[in-house]
Write a protein that holds these residues in place. Structure first.
Motif, PDB file in Angstrom:
ATOM      1  N   VAL A 120       0.830  -1.207   0.000  1.00 58.34           N
ATOM      2  CA  VAL A 120       0.000   0.000   0.000  1.00 58.34           C
ATOM      3  C   VAL A 120       0.864   1.256   0.000  1.00 58.34           C
ATOM      4  O   VAL A 120       0.508   2.276  -0.587  1.00 58.34           O
ATOM      5  N   MET A 121       2.030   1.184   0.651  1.00 56.31           N
ATOM      6  CA  MET A 121       2.929   2.336   0.782  1.00 56.31           C
ATOM      7  C   MET A 121       4.300   2.006   0.188  1.00 56.31           C
ATOM      8  O   MET A 121       5.306   1.907   0.910  1.00 56.31           O
ATOM      9  N   PRO A 122       4.405   1.846  -1.126  1.00 55.99           N
ATOM     10  CA  PRO A 122       5.679   1.424  -1.746  1.00 55.99           C
ATOM     11  C   PRO A 122       6.812   2.441  -1.584  1.00 55.99           C
ATOM     12  O   PRO A 122       7.986   2.075  -1.660  1.00 55.99           O
ATOM     13  N   ASN A 123       6.474   3.696  -1.360  1.00 57.80           N
ATOM     14  CA  ASN A 123       7.499   4.726  -1.218  1.00 57.80           C
ATOM     15  C   ASN A 123       7.789   5.080   0.243  1.00 57.80           C
ATOM     16  O   ASN A 123       8.461   6.083   0.525  1.00 57.80           O
ATOM     17  N   MET A 124       7.285   4.284   1.146  1.00 59.93           N
ATOM     18  CA  MET A 124       7.470   4.538   2.573  1.00 59.93           C
ATOM     19  C   MET A 124       8.952   4.493   2.966  1.00 59.93           C
ATOM     20  O   MET A 124       9.674   3.573   2.585  1.00 59.93           O
ATOM     21  N   LYS A 125       9.383   5.470   3.746  1.00 61.17           N
ATOM     22  CA  LYS A 125      10.766   5.509   4.225  1.00 61.17           C
ATOM     23  C   LYS A 125      10.861   5.160   5.709  1.00 61.17           C
ATOM     24  O   LYS A 125      11.799   4.486   6.137  1.00 61.17           O
ATOM     25  N   THR A 126       9.902   5.655   6.493  1.00 62.72           N
ATOM     26  CA  THR A 126       9.933   5.428   7.945  1.00 62.72           C
ATOM     27  C   THR A 126       8.574   4.952   8.432  1.00 62.72           C
ATOM     28  O   THR A 126       7.543   5.555   8.136  1.00 62.72           O
ATOM     29  N   LEU A 127       8.603   3.873   9.195  1.00 68.17           N
ATOM     30  CA  LEU A 127       7.381   3.291   9.752  1.00 68.17           C
ATOM     31  C   LEU A 127       7.415   3.445  11.271  1.00 68.17           C
ATOM     32  O   LEU A 127       8.414   3.139  11.917  1.00 68.17           O
ATOM     33  N   GLY A 128       6.326   3.918  11.836  1.00 64.38           N
ATOM     34  CA  GLY A 128       6.224   4.024  13.284  1.00 64.38           C
ATOM     35  C   GLY A 128       5.441   2.849  13.853  1.00 64.38           C
ATOM     36  O   GLY A 128       4.550   2.327  13.189  1.00 64.38           O
TER      37      GLY A 128
END
Length: 331
Positions: free
Chosen positions: A161-169
């Motif tokens: 869903v978030m292919p460009n995600m850099k940071t996950l909380g």
């Protein structure tokens, strides 16, 4: 003398038959209705669904609540002193079996009795919580159902869903054994996938507003493990996340319905049904010590289209198709 021997033989046969009847059909040998105590940590949709599932599972096995079995339901309202008092209540009334919905409830019951059978109603890590020796042969008086989330599936969903995600909380309660165990497992999975994970923990619901505001300013998405405290304050978390346009991916289906974006979730009601069925088996004479902990390995895909529209997110067509066929889409 022969008559005496014959009489003794008849008595022995009769006693043997009675013993077999009692051991083989504990339900019919029982005098009066059995009592099952149910201790629930607090009220929120996931735990309530488990509770309702338990009643259904008992009924499916021939123990209709009120008719065939007395149910003593107690809700601790997330109060540790209530958990202790209510657990002792079940012991004092000599309940035939007790069920702990969520880890703190199960731990309170285990501290109160080592004799009454205890059935775990959705405890993520029974061994890690100090409740059983191992999952295949729990030992002593405890068995039940784990609600261990399919973490690998859930992380894979976030990446799709978030292919460009850099940071996950990750947002969890530091005093919740189940949530902490999942945080550690999730941290390891993220490291394997080279995903930057930032952890944000709370002590109670009073911390949710402030900590979540801090979190959403520094992450691209949020993951919430199976966590009863966060679940009870889900609206606050979602409000702050939506304001920052940050999606929340919870571990549980009911939390998606409360504003989360998507998840692969084990059905909470189904967990309850299995818990109820296991309890019925114990009432019929099955031993907790040799009954393995029950795990459900794969979750159903739940997508919240309403939340996706608010955040300007479009789900991949493959996920939509999967949810239509095997899961649920909230529109």
């Amino acid at each position: 003398m022969k008559r005496l021997y014959a009489l003794i033989a008849v008595i022995l046969v009769f006693l043997g038959f009675a013993f077999v009847q009692e051991g083989g059909d504990n339900k019919t040998a029982r005098v009066g209705k059995p009592t099952v105590g149910i201790l629930q940590l607090m009220s929120h949709p996931a735990l309530d669904a488990i509770h309702h599932g338990i009643l259904h599972g008992l009924k499916e096995k021939g123990y209709t609540p009120g008719k065939d079995v007395k149910i003593d339901f107690q809700n601790a309202q997330n109060d540790q002193s209530n958990l202790m008092t209510m657990s002792n209540r079940f012991v004092n009334e000599n309940a035939d079996a007790v069920i702990g919905i969520a880890t703190p409830s199960a731990q309170a019951l285990a501290n109160a009795t080592s004799k009454i059978p205890i059935v775990l109603g959705a405890v993520t890590d029974p061994k890690g919580a100090g409740l059983v020796k191992n999952n295949k042969r729990p030992g002593h008086n405890i068995t039940g159902v784990s609600d261990q989330a399919p973490l690998k599936e859930q992380l894979g969903l976030i990446k799709k869903v978030m292919p460009n995600m850099k940071t996950l909380g990750i947002f969890y309660t530091s005093s919740d054994d189940s949530a902490v165990a999942q945080y550690k497992q999730f941290k390891s999975l993220c490291a394997q996938e080279n995903i930057t994970l930032k952890a944000y923990s709370i002590s109670n619901t009073n911390d949710v507003d402030q900590v979540s505001q801090q979190m959403v300013s520094g992450v691209d998405a949020v993951y919430v493990p199976t966590d009863n405290t966060v679940a009870s304050a889900m609206q606050t978390l979602v409000k702050n996340a939506n304001a920052a346009k940050v999606p929340v991916f919870p571990a549980v289906d009911t939390m998606v319905k409360s504003g989360g974006l998507a998840t692969y979730s084990i059905n909470q009601y189904k967990l309850g049904v299995i818990t109820g069925e296991m309890t019925a088996d114990i009432l019929d004479g099955k031993k907790p010590a040799t009954t393995p902990i029950h795990y459900i390995k794969h979750g159903d895909l739940i997508l919240n289209q309403q939340e996706a529209k608010k955040l300007g997110i479009t789900f991949p067509a493959s996920l939509v198709k999967e949810a239509q066929q095997k899961g649920e889409i909230i529109k």
